[in-house]
Enzyme design. Structure first.
Site, PDB file in Angstrom:
ATOM      1  N   ASN A   9      -8.545  53.448 -16.397  1.00  0.00           N
ATOM      2  CA  ASN A   9      -9.130  54.237 -17.255  1.00  0.00           C
ATOM      3  C   ASN A   9      -8.212  55.393 -17.671  1.00  0.00           C
ATOM      4  OD1 ASN A   9     -10.776  55.884 -19.053  1.00  0.00           O
ATOM      5  ND2 ASN A   9     -12.246  56.497 -17.322  1.00  0.00           N
ATOM      6  N   TRP A  10      -7.533  55.301 -18.797  1.00  0.00           N
ATOM      7  CA  TRP A  10      -6.526  56.365 -18.911  1.00  0.00           C
ATOM      8  C   TRP A  10      -7.103  57.404 -19.626  1.00  0.00           C
ATOM      9  CZ3 TRP A  10      -2.264  53.260 -22.537  1.00  0.00           C
ATOM     10  CH2 TRP A  10      -1.641  52.244 -21.636  1.00  0.00           C
ATOM     11  N   LYS A  11      -8.250  57.618 -20.036  1.00  0.00           N
ATOM     12  CA  LYS A  11      -9.201  58.653 -20.558  1.00  0.00           C
ATOM     13  C   LYS A  11      -8.133  58.978 -21.630  1.00  0.00           C
ATOM     14  CE  LYS A  11     -11.177  59.574 -15.845  1.00  0.00           C
ATOM     15  NZ  LYS A  11     -11.636  60.401 -15.064  1.00  0.00           N
ATOM     16  N   HIS A  96     -19.778  56.792 -18.913  1.00  0.00           N
ATOM     17  CA  HIS A  96     -18.830  57.630 -17.766  1.00  0.00           C
ATOM     18  C   HIS A  96     -19.424  58.875 -17.945  1.00  0.00           C
ATOM     19  CE1 HIS A  96     -15.365  59.406 -16.108  1.00  0.00           C
ATOM     20  NE2 HIS A  96     -15.033  58.218 -15.693  1.00  0.00           N
ATOM     21  N   GLU A  98     -18.096  61.471 -17.341  1.00  0.00           N
ATOM     22  CA  GLU A  98     -17.680  62.694 -18.434  1.00  0.00           C
ATOM     23  C   GLU A  98     -18.337  62.596 -20.012  1.00  0.00           C
ATOM     24  OE1 GLU A  98     -13.505  61.410 -17.932  1.00  0.00           O
ATOM     25  OE2 GLU A  98     -13.514  62.270 -15.819  1.00  0.00           O
ATOM     26  N   GLU A 168     -19.320  55.726  -9.528  1.00  0.00           N
ATOM     27  CA  GLU A 168     -18.439  56.906  -9.608  1.00  0.00           C
ATOM     28  C   GLU A 168     -19.189  58.189  -9.182  1.00  0.00           C
ATOM     29  OE1 GLU A 168     -14.748  55.669 -12.317  1.00  0.00           O
ATOM     30  OE2 GLU A 168     -15.996  56.903 -13.499  1.00  0.00           O
ATOM     31  N   GLY A 174     -11.168  62.952 -10.079  1.00  0.00           N
ATOM     32  CA  GLY A 174     -10.288  63.750 -10.491  1.00  0.00           C
ATOM     33  C   GLY A 174      -9.976  64.910  -9.507  1.00  0.00           C
ATOM     34  N   SER A 214     -10.922  59.159  -7.465  1.00  0.00           N
ATOM     35  CA  SER A 214      -9.391  59.353  -6.783  1.00  0.00           C
ATOM     36  C   SER A 214      -9.264  58.310  -5.667  1.00  0.00           C
ATOM     37  CB  SER A 214      -9.927  60.637  -5.814  1.00  0.00           C
ATOM     38  OG  SER A 214     -10.148  61.776  -6.637  1.00  0.00           O
ATOM     39  N   GLY A 235      -8.547  56.324 -12.420  1.00  0.00           N
ATOM     40  CA  GLY A 235      -8.283  57.058 -13.408  1.00  0.00           C
ATOM     41  C   GLY A 235      -6.781  57.775 -13.255  1.00  0.00           C
ATOM     42  N   GLY A 236      -6.619  58.609 -12.638  1.00  0.00           N
ATOM     43  CA  GLY A 236      -5.357  59.338 -12.527  1.00  0.00           C
ATOM     44  C   GLY A 236      -4.318  58.374 -12.146  1.00  0.00           C
TER      45      GLY A 236
END
Ligand code: 13P
Length: 258
Positions: A9-11, A96, A98, A168, A174, A214, A235-236
């Site tokens: 997930n590049w966000k 998600h 976010e 999640e 993150g 993470s 993610g990251g």
């Protein structure tokens, strides 16, 4: 046997054509020989078309990070599942944290999106998870159950079977603070118990449940080797082709062990 699925997930990152090109060229070549792991990358909308072009004939599938619950209409700034589907994308992330926390998406809204995604033949990856204070107050399972009851409301067996769930924990996203394999496994097991009660044992056994929060090349293997964890939503660490590839390799090792 449930297959492993690794999502990147590049966000709101890497959304320019140049960044997408550089990243995906490398990832396509790194993953050329990957077998037995489903890889889905979720770039921003601006670059979905290009990402599809760049990954043609590769092991990488492309999905969207969100969608609207209608197919068309006066919804300025929104993206229809029809548009996503027309690019050849098969997956969409829904709910998600976010989206829930920053954009106030409710379980009811996510439920509408989920039903539409399924109608359109997209594979939804539905995210659920608790906040830190909820975990600290012993409310994790209560929150997870509430989210599932409301997000999946009205879904028949054939529909839920097409859905992927991503657990999640919000405190792990993150933050560099991963859930331990035991913490994650406990919730994944609980999710299957819920599915078994709401549907039946065969549904509970068949649905893929990813962990997200993470994940990195160092912790991925230990998370994925848990019985009820079927891969991850990253993610990251998905923003760098080599670290994402390391995580995919961890999933391959798990497959080879089974
Ligand atoms: P991080 O891997 O950066 O914690 O993000 C997880 C996530 O939100 C994936 O959807």
């Amino acid at each position: 046997m449930r297959g492993l699925i690794i999502g990147g997930n590049w966000k709101m990152n890497l959304g320019t054509p140049e960044e997408t090109r550089v990243h995906l060229k490398e990832l396509v070549s790194l993953t050329r020989s990957v077998n037995n792991v489903e890889i889905v990358v979720f770039p921003p909308f601006t670059t979905l078309y290009l990402a599809k072009e760049l990954t043609k004939g590769s092991n990488i599938k492309i999905g969207a990070q969100n969608m609207h619950f209608e197919l068309s209409g006066a919804y300025t700034g929104e993206i229809s599942p029809k548009f996503i589907k027309s690019l050849g994308c098969e997956h969409v992330i829904l709910g998600h944290s976010e989206r829930r926390d920053i954009f106030h998406e409710s379980d009811e809204l996510i439920n509408r999106k989920l039903k539409k995604a399924l109608q359109m033949g997209l594979t939804p990856i539905v995210c659920i998870g608790e906040h830190l204070d909820e975990r600290e107050n012993g409310k994790t399972k209560e929150i997870i159950q509430y989210q599932m009851e409301h997000t999946f409301r009205g879904l028949i067996k054939e529909e839920i079977l097409k859905t992927v769930i991503a657990y999640e924990p919000i405190w792990a996203i993150g933050t560099g603070k991963t859930a331990t394999p035991e913490q994650a496994e406990e919730v994944h097991e609980f999710i299957r118990e819920f599915l078994s009660q709401e549907y039946d044992e065969s549904v509970a056994r068949a649905i893929r449940i990813q962990y997200g929060g993470s994940i990195n090349p160092t912790n991925a293997f230990d998370l994925f080797k848990e019985k009820n964890i079927d891969g991850g939503l990253v993610g990251g660490a998905s923003l760098k082709p080599d670290s994402f590839h390391e995580i995919i390799k961890a999933a391959e090792r798990i497959h080879d062990l089974e």
